[in-house]
Design a protein around this motif. Structure first.
Motif, short mmCIF file in Angstrom:
data_model
loop_
_atom_site.label_atom_id
_atom_site.label_comp_id
_atom_site.label_asym_id
_atom_site.label_seq_id
_atom_site.Cartn_x
_atom_site.Cartn_y
_atom_site.Cartn_z
N ARG A 104 0.75 -1.11 0.01
CA ARG A 104 0.27 0.05 -0.06
C ARG A 104 0.84 1.20 0.12
N LEU A 105 0.47 2.18 -1.01
CA LEU A 105 1.61 3.29 -1.05
C LEU A 105 1.01 4.61 -0.20
N VAL A 106 1.75 5.21 0.29
CA VAL A 106 1.49 6.62 0.35
C VAL A 106 1.81 7.54 -0.71
N MET A 107 0.91 8.25 -1.09
CA MET A 107 0.88 8.98 -2.26
C MET A 107 0.76 10.40 -2.28
N PHE A 108 1.55 11.00 -3.05
CA PHE A 108 1.67 12.64 -2.94
C PHE A 108 0.35 13.17 -3.81
N ARG A 109 0.26 14.48 -3.39
CA ARG A 109 -1.20 14.87 -4.12
C ARG A 109 -1.00 15.00 -5.55
N HIS A 110 -1.91 15.32 -6.29
CA HIS A 110 -1.89 15.54 -7.75
C HIS A 110 -1.03 16.63 -7.95
N GLY A 111 -0.49 16.82 -9.15
CA GLY A 111 0.59 17.73 -9.38
C GLY A 111 2.01 17.77 -9.10
N TYR A 112 2.16 16.48 -8.04
CA TYR A 112 3.66 16.07 -7.79
C TYR A 112 4.22 15.35 -8.97
N ARG A 129 4.49 11.77 -7.97
CA ARG A 129 3.25 11.09 -8.20
C ARG A 129 3.27 10.30 -9.62
N GLU A 130 3.20 11.37 -10.49
CA GLU A 130 3.07 10.84 -11.97
C GLU A 130 3.90 9.97 -12.35
N LEU A 131 5.32 9.97 -11.99
CA LEU A 131 6.28 9.29 -12.19
C LEU A 131 6.11 7.71 -11.69
N THR A 132 5.83 7.78 -10.40
CA THR A 132 5.53 6.38 -9.53
C THR A 132 4.42 5.64 -10.18
N VAL A 133 3.33 6.50 -10.59
CA VAL A 133 1.90 5.88 -11.22
C VAL A 133 2.36 5.40 -12.48
N ALA A 134 3.07 5.98 -13.38
CA ALA A 134 3.40 5.69 -14.65
C ALA A 134 4.18 4.03 -14.47
N ALA A 135 5.22 4.16 -13.51
CA ALA A 135 6.19 2.90 -13.47
C ALA A 135 5.30 1.80 -13.10
N CYS A 136 4.35 1.98 -11.91
CA CYS A 136 3.59 0.80 -11.75
C CYS A 136 2.79 0.26 -12.81
#
Length: 294
Positions: A194-202, A205-212
Protein backbone atom coordinates in the motif's frame (compact mmCIF):
# COMPACT_ATOMS: atom_id res chain seq x y z
CA UNK A 1 19.15 70.74 -18.46
CA UNK A 2 22.04 68.32 -18.15
CA UNK A 3 23.35 66.55 -15.08
CA UNK A 4 26.86 67.85 -15.77
CA UNK A 5 25.61 71.44 -15.89
CA UNK A 6 24.14 71.06 -12.41
CA UNK A 7 27.49 69.73 -11.15
CA UNK A 8 29.27 72.78 -12.56
CA UNK A 9 26.63 75.14 -11.15
CA UNK A 10 26.95 73.71 -7.62
CA UNK A 11 30.75 73.84 -7.83
CA UNK A 12 30.68 77.56 -8.72
CA UNK A 13 28.04 78.28 -6.07
CA UNK A 14 30.17 76.62 -3.39
CA UNK A 15 33.56 78.08 -4.39
CA UNK A 16 32.21 81.46 -5.64
CA UNK A 17 34.98 81.27 -8.22
CA UNK A 18 34.89 79.92 -11.79
CA UNK A 19 38.54 78.86 -11.96
CA UNK A 20 38.51 77.07 -8.61
CA UNK A 21 35.21 75.41 -9.56
CA UNK A 22 36.75 74.19 -12.83
CA UNK A 23 39.66 72.67 -10.89
CA UNK A 24 37.21 71.02 -8.50
CA UNK A 25 35.28 69.23 -11.27
CA UNK A 26 38.38 68.59 -13.40
CA UNK A 27 37.37 70.59 -16.48
CA UNK A 28 38.85 73.58 -18.30
CA UNK A 29 37.51 76.90 -17.06
CA UNK A 30 36.19 78.02 -20.50
CA UNK A 31 34.22 74.78 -20.85
CA UNK A 32 32.71 75.25 -17.38
CA UNK A 33 31.72 78.83 -18.18
CA UNK A 34 30.11 77.77 -21.46
CA UNK A 35 28.04 75.10 -19.71
CA UNK A 36 26.88 77.56 -17.04
CA UNK A 37 25.79 80.01 -19.78
CA UNK A 38 23.97 77.19 -21.59
CA UNK A 39 22.15 76.32 -18.35
CA UNK A 40 21.13 79.96 -17.87
CA UNK A 41 19.78 80.09 -21.41
CA UNK A 42 17.83 76.89 -20.79
CA UNK A 43 16.31 78.29 -17.60
CA UNK A 44 15.84 81.80 -18.97
CA UNK A 45 17.50 83.47 -15.98
CA UNK A 46 20.96 84.48 -14.78
CA UNK A 47 22.22 82.29 -11.94
CA UNK A 48 25.21 84.41 -10.91
CA UNK A 49 26.01 88.08 -10.54
CA UNK A 50 29.48 88.41 -12.01
CA UNK A 51 31.54 91.32 -10.67
CA UNK A 52 35.29 91.48 -10.81
CA UNK A 53 36.57 89.24 -8.03
CA UNK A 54 33.05 88.74 -6.66
CA UNK A 55 30.62 85.97 -7.72
CA UNK A 56 27.24 85.88 -5.98
CA UNK A 57 24.02 83.96 -6.58
CA UNK A 58 20.98 85.66 -8.07
CA UNK A 59 17.52 84.91 -6.71
CA UNK A 60 17.17 82.28 -9.43
CA UNK A 61 20.51 80.79 -8.39
CA UNK A 62 19.46 80.71 -4.74
CA UNK A 63 16.25 78.88 -5.72
CA UNK A 64 18.08 76.36 -7.90
CA UNK A 65 20.92 75.52 -5.49
CA UNK A 66 19.06 73.26 -2.99
CA UNK A 67 17.24 71.52 -5.84
CA UNK A 68 20.48 70.92 -7.71
CA UNK A 69 22.14 69.56 -4.57
CA UNK A 70 19.21 67.18 -4.03
CA UNK A 71 19.37 65.95 -7.64
CA UNK A 72 23.11 65.31 -7.36
CA UNK A 73 22.64 63.54 -4.02
CA UNK A 74 19.86 61.35 -5.45
CA UNK A 75 22.07 60.47 -8.41
CA UNK A 76 24.88 59.50 -6.05
CA UNK A 77 22.48 57.34 -4.06
CA UNK A 78 21.27 55.66 -7.24
CA UNK A 79 24.85 54.97 -8.29
CA UNK A 80 25.61 53.48 -4.88
CA UNK A 81 22.50 51.28 -4.94
CA UNK A 82 23.37 49.89 -8.38
CA UNK A 83 26.96 49.24 -7.30
CA UNK A 84 25.68 47.37 -4.25
CA UNK A 85 23.65 45.12 -6.54
CA UNK A 86 26.50 44.66 -8.99
CA UNK A 87 28.82 43.69 -6.16
CA UNK A 88 26.16 41.34 -4.70
CA UNK A 89 25.81 43.21 -1.42
CA UNK A 90 22.07 43.67 -1.72
CA UNK A 91 19.18 42.39 -3.80
CA UNK A 92 16.85 39.41 -3.93
CA UNK A 93 16.41 36.12 -5.72
CA UNK A 94 12.98 34.65 -6.41
CA UNK A 95 13.63 30.91 -6.64
CA UNK A 96 11.04 28.26 -7.34
CA UNK A 97 11.58 24.58 -6.50
CA UNK A 98 9.62 21.41 -6.00
CA UNK A 99 9.11 20.53 -2.31
CA UNK A 100 11.41 17.50 -2.55
CA UNK A 101 14.24 19.71 -3.84
CA UNK A 102 13.64 22.21 -1.04
CA UNK A 103 14.13 19.30 1.36
CA UNK A 104 17.00 17.52 -0.38
CA UNK A 105 19.13 19.68 -2.66
CA UNK A 106 18.68 23.30 -1.64
CA UNK A 107 19.55 23.57 2.07
CA UNK A 108 23.32 23.11 1.67
CA UNK A 109 23.56 25.26 -1.46
CA UNK A 110 21.47 28.09 0.00
CA UNK A 111 23.50 28.02 3.21
CA UNK A 112 26.73 28.40 1.20
CA UNK A 113 25.19 31.19 -0.88
CA UNK A 114 23.91 33.03 2.19
CA UNK A 115 27.31 32.75 3.90
CA UNK A 116 28.96 34.35 0.85
CA UNK A 117 26.27 36.95 0.10
CA UNK A 118 24.38 37.67 3.35
CA UNK A 119 22.76 40.83 1.95
CA UNK A 120 20.83 38.93 -0.76
CA UNK A 121 17.27 38.01 0.24
CA UNK A 122 16.17 34.54 -0.86
CA UNK A 123 12.46 34.23 -1.66
CA UNK A 124 11.50 30.57 -2.14
CA UNK A 125 8.30 29.35 -3.75
CA UNK A 126 7.45 25.65 -3.56
CA UNK A 127 5.32 24.03 -6.22
CA UNK A 128 5.10 21.36 -8.88
CA UNK A 129 7.00 21.81 -12.13
CA UNK A 130 3.80 22.80 -13.97
CA UNK A 131 3.11 25.63 -11.52
CA UNK A 132 6.73 26.79 -11.50
CA UNK A 133 6.89 26.94 -15.30
CA UNK A 134 3.79 29.13 -15.30
CA UNK A 135 5.29 31.44 -12.64
CA UNK A 136 8.52 31.72 -14.63
CA UNK A 137 6.64 32.60 -17.80
CA UNK A 138 4.76 35.45 -16.13
CA UNK A 139 7.92 36.88 -14.56
CA UNK A 140 7.13 36.01 -10.94
CA UNK A 141 10.34 33.95 -10.54
CA UNK A 142 13.97 34.52 -11.54
CA UNK A 143 14.98 30.85 -11.51
CA UNK A 144 13.24 27.53 -10.93
CA UNK A 145 14.38 23.99 -10.24
CA UNK A 146 12.08 21.76 -12.26
CA UNK A 147 11.81 18.12 -13.23
CA UNK A 148 12.39 17.20 -16.87
CA UNK A 149 10.71 16.67 -19.19
CA UNK A 150 8.60 19.75 -18.58
CA UNK A 151 4.87 19.08 -18.37
CA UNK A 152 4.33 21.62 -21.16
CA UNK A 153 7.49 22.29 -23.23
CA UNK A 154 7.96 26.03 -23.66
CA UNK A 155 10.29 27.73 -26.15
CA UNK A 156 10.17 30.79 -23.87
CA UNK A 157 12.22 28.94 -21.22
CA UNK A 158 15.85 27.92 -21.15
CA UNK A 159 16.68 24.80 -19.14
CA UNK A 160 20.09 23.50 -18.03
CA UNK A 161 20.31 19.93 -16.72
CA UNK A 162 21.57 19.91 -13.15
CA UNK A 163 21.52 16.31 -11.94
CA UNK A 164 19.99 12.88 -12.41
CA UNK A 165 18.72 11.55 -9.10
CA UNK A 166 17.83 8.00 -8.08
CA UNK A 167 14.50 7.26 -6.42
CA UNK A 168 14.26 4.88 -3.47
CA UNK A 169 11.51 3.20 -1.47
CA UNK A 170 11.03 4.28 2.15
CA UNK A 171 9.11 2.27 4.73
CA UNK A 172 8.70 1.97 8.49
CA UNK A 173 11.35 -0.19 10.19
CA UNK A 174 8.49 -1.78 12.15
CA UNK A 175 6.78 -2.99 8.96
CA UNK A 176 7.86 -5.96 6.79
CA UNK A 177 10.61 -5.04 4.33
CA UNK A 178 9.11 -4.35 0.89
CA UNK A 179 10.16 -7.03 -1.60
CA UNK A 180 10.99 -9.50 1.18
CA UNK A 181 14.54 -9.90 2.42
CA UNK A 182 16.23 -8.75 -0.79
CA UNK A 183 18.51 -5.73 -0.53
CA UNK A 184 16.67 -4.05 -3.40
CA UNK A 185 13.01 -3.81 -4.36
CA UNK A 186 11.55 -4.03 -7.85
CA UNK A 187 8.76 -1.78 -9.06
CA UNK A 188 6.71 -4.96 -9.57
CA UNK A 189 7.02 -5.70 -5.83
CA UNK A 190 5.03 -2.54 -5.10
CA UNK A 191 1.94 -4.37 -6.39
CA UNK A 192 1.78 -6.04 -2.99
CA UNK A 193 2.27 -2.83 -1.02
CA UNK A 194 0.00 0.00 0.00
CA UNK A 195 1.48 3.33 -1.07
CA UNK A 196 1.51 6.69 0.64
CA UNK A 197 1.03 8.95 -2.36
CA UNK A 198 1.64 12.63 -3.01
CA UNK A 199 -1.06 15.03 -4.09
CA UNK A 200 -1.97 15.59 -7.72
CA UNK A 201 0.52 17.87 -9.46
CA UNK A 202 3.56 16.28 -7.80
CA UNK A 203 6.06 15.04 -10.36
CA UNK A 204 6.85 12.08 -8.07
CA UNK A 205 3.22 10.98 -8.10
CA UNK A 206 3.05 10.93 -11.88
CA UNK A 207 6.39 9.14 -12.21
CA UNK A 208 5.50 6.45 -9.65
CA UNK A 209 2.03 5.80 -11.05
CA UNK A 210 3.42 5.56 -14.60
CA UNK A 211 6.10 3.06 -13.46
CA UNK A 212 3.49 0.87 -11.75
CA UNK A 213 1.26 0.88 -14.80
CA UNK A 214 4.23 -0.03 -16.99
CA UNK A 215 4.54 -3.18 -14.81
CA UNK A 216 0.88 -3.97 -15.40
CA UNK A 217 -0.81 -2.93 -12.17
CA UNK A 218 -2.60 0.01 -10.60
CA UNK A 219 -0.98 1.19 -7.35
CA UNK A 220 -2.98 0.75 -4.14
CA UNK A 221 -3.06 3.96 -2.10
CA UNK A 222 -3.25 3.81 1.67
CA UNK A 223 -3.11 7.61 1.94
CA UNK A 224 -2.89 10.19 -0.81
CA UNK A 225 -2.81 13.95 -1.15
CA UNK A 226 0.14 14.88 1.07
CA UNK A 227 3.18 17.12 0.69
CA UNK A 228 6.67 15.70 1.23
CA UNK A 229 6.82 16.11 5.02
CA UNK A 230 3.35 14.62 5.43
CA UNK A 231 4.18 11.64 3.21
CA UNK A 232 7.32 10.88 5.22
CA UNK A 233 5.37 11.21 8.46
CA UNK A 234 2.68 8.78 7.28
CA UNK A 235 5.37 6.27 6.25
CA UNK A 236 7.04 6.54 9.68
CA UNK A 237 3.64 5.81 11.24
CA UNK A 238 3.47 2.57 9.26
CA UNK A 239 0.59 3.53 6.97
CA UNK A 240 2.43 2.39 3.85
CA UNK A 241 5.53 2.82 1.71
CA UNK A 242 6.52 5.68 -0.59
CA UNK A 243 8.86 6.33 -3.51
CA UNK A 244 11.00 9.40 -2.81
CA UNK A 245 14.27 10.95 -4.04
CA UNK A 246 17.47 9.53 -2.55
CA UNK A 247 18.55 12.96 -1.23
CA UNK A 248 15.27 13.37 0.65
CA UNK A 249 15.61 9.90 2.18
CA UNK A 250 19.19 10.66 3.23
CA UNK A 251 18.00 13.77 5.10
CA UNK A 252 14.90 12.21 6.61
CA UNK A 253 16.58 11.13 9.85
CA UNK A 254 15.49 8.25 12.03
CA UNK A 255 12.30 6.30 11.68
CA UNK A 256 12.57 5.32 8.03
CA UNK A 257 14.00 2.28 6.26
CA UNK A 258 15.50 3.11 2.86
CA UNK A 259 15.55 0.42 0.18
CA UNK A 260 17.10 1.02 -3.27
CA UNK A 261 15.15 0.10 -6.38
CA UNK A 262 16.55 -2.77 -8.43
CA UNK A 263 18.08 -1.92 -11.79
CA UNK A 264 17.18 -0.19 -14.00
CA UNK A 265 15.44 1.59 -11.13
CA UNK A 266 13.62 4.89 -11.30
CA UNK A 267 15.28 8.25 -11.80
CA UNK A 268 14.36 11.86 -12.34
CA UNK A 269 16.26 14.65 -14.09
CA UNK A 270 16.47 18.03 -12.35
CA UNK A 271 17.09 21.19 -14.38
CA UNK A 272 17.48 24.91 -13.77
CA UNK A 273 15.04 26.98 -15.80
CA UNK A 274 14.73 30.69 -16.54
CA UNK A 275 13.06 32.85 -19.15
CA UNK A 276 14.83 32.92 -22.51
CA UNK A 277 13.97 36.54 -23.26
CA UNK A 278 15.19 38.04 -19.96
CA UNK A 279 18.60 37.44 -18.39
CA UNK A 280 18.34 36.54 -14.68
CA UNK A 281 19.58 39.22 -12.24
CA UNK A 282 23.25 39.15 -11.27
CA UNK A 283 22.52 37.54 -7.90
CA UNK A 284 20.39 34.84 -9.54
CA UNK A 285 23.17 34.12 -12.04
CA UNK A 286 25.60 33.67 -9.14
CA UNK A 287 23.22 31.22 -7.43
CA UNK A 288 22.84 29.40 -10.75
CA UNK A 289 26.63 29.07 -10.98
CA UNK A 290 26.84 27.67 -7.46
CA UNK A 291 24.11 25.13 -8.18
CA UNK A 292 25.80 23.99 -11.38
CA UNK A 293 29.16 23.66 -9.60
CA UNK A 294 27.86 21.93 -6.47
Amino acid sequence: MQFQQLQYFVAVAETRHFTRAADLVHVAQPSLSQQIKALERELGADLFLRARGNITLTDAGEALLPLARRILADADTARHEVQELVQLRRGRIRLGATPSLCTGLLPDVLRAFHDRYPGIRLLIEEGGSHDLVRELARGALDLALVVLPLPTPSPALTTVELLREDLVVVSSPEAPRPGGERRTVRVADLAGERLVMFRHGYDLRELTVAACRAEGFEPDFAVEGGEMDAVLGFVRAGLGVAVVPRMVAARSGRGLRVTPLARPGLHRTIALAHRSDVAPPRAARELQRMLLER
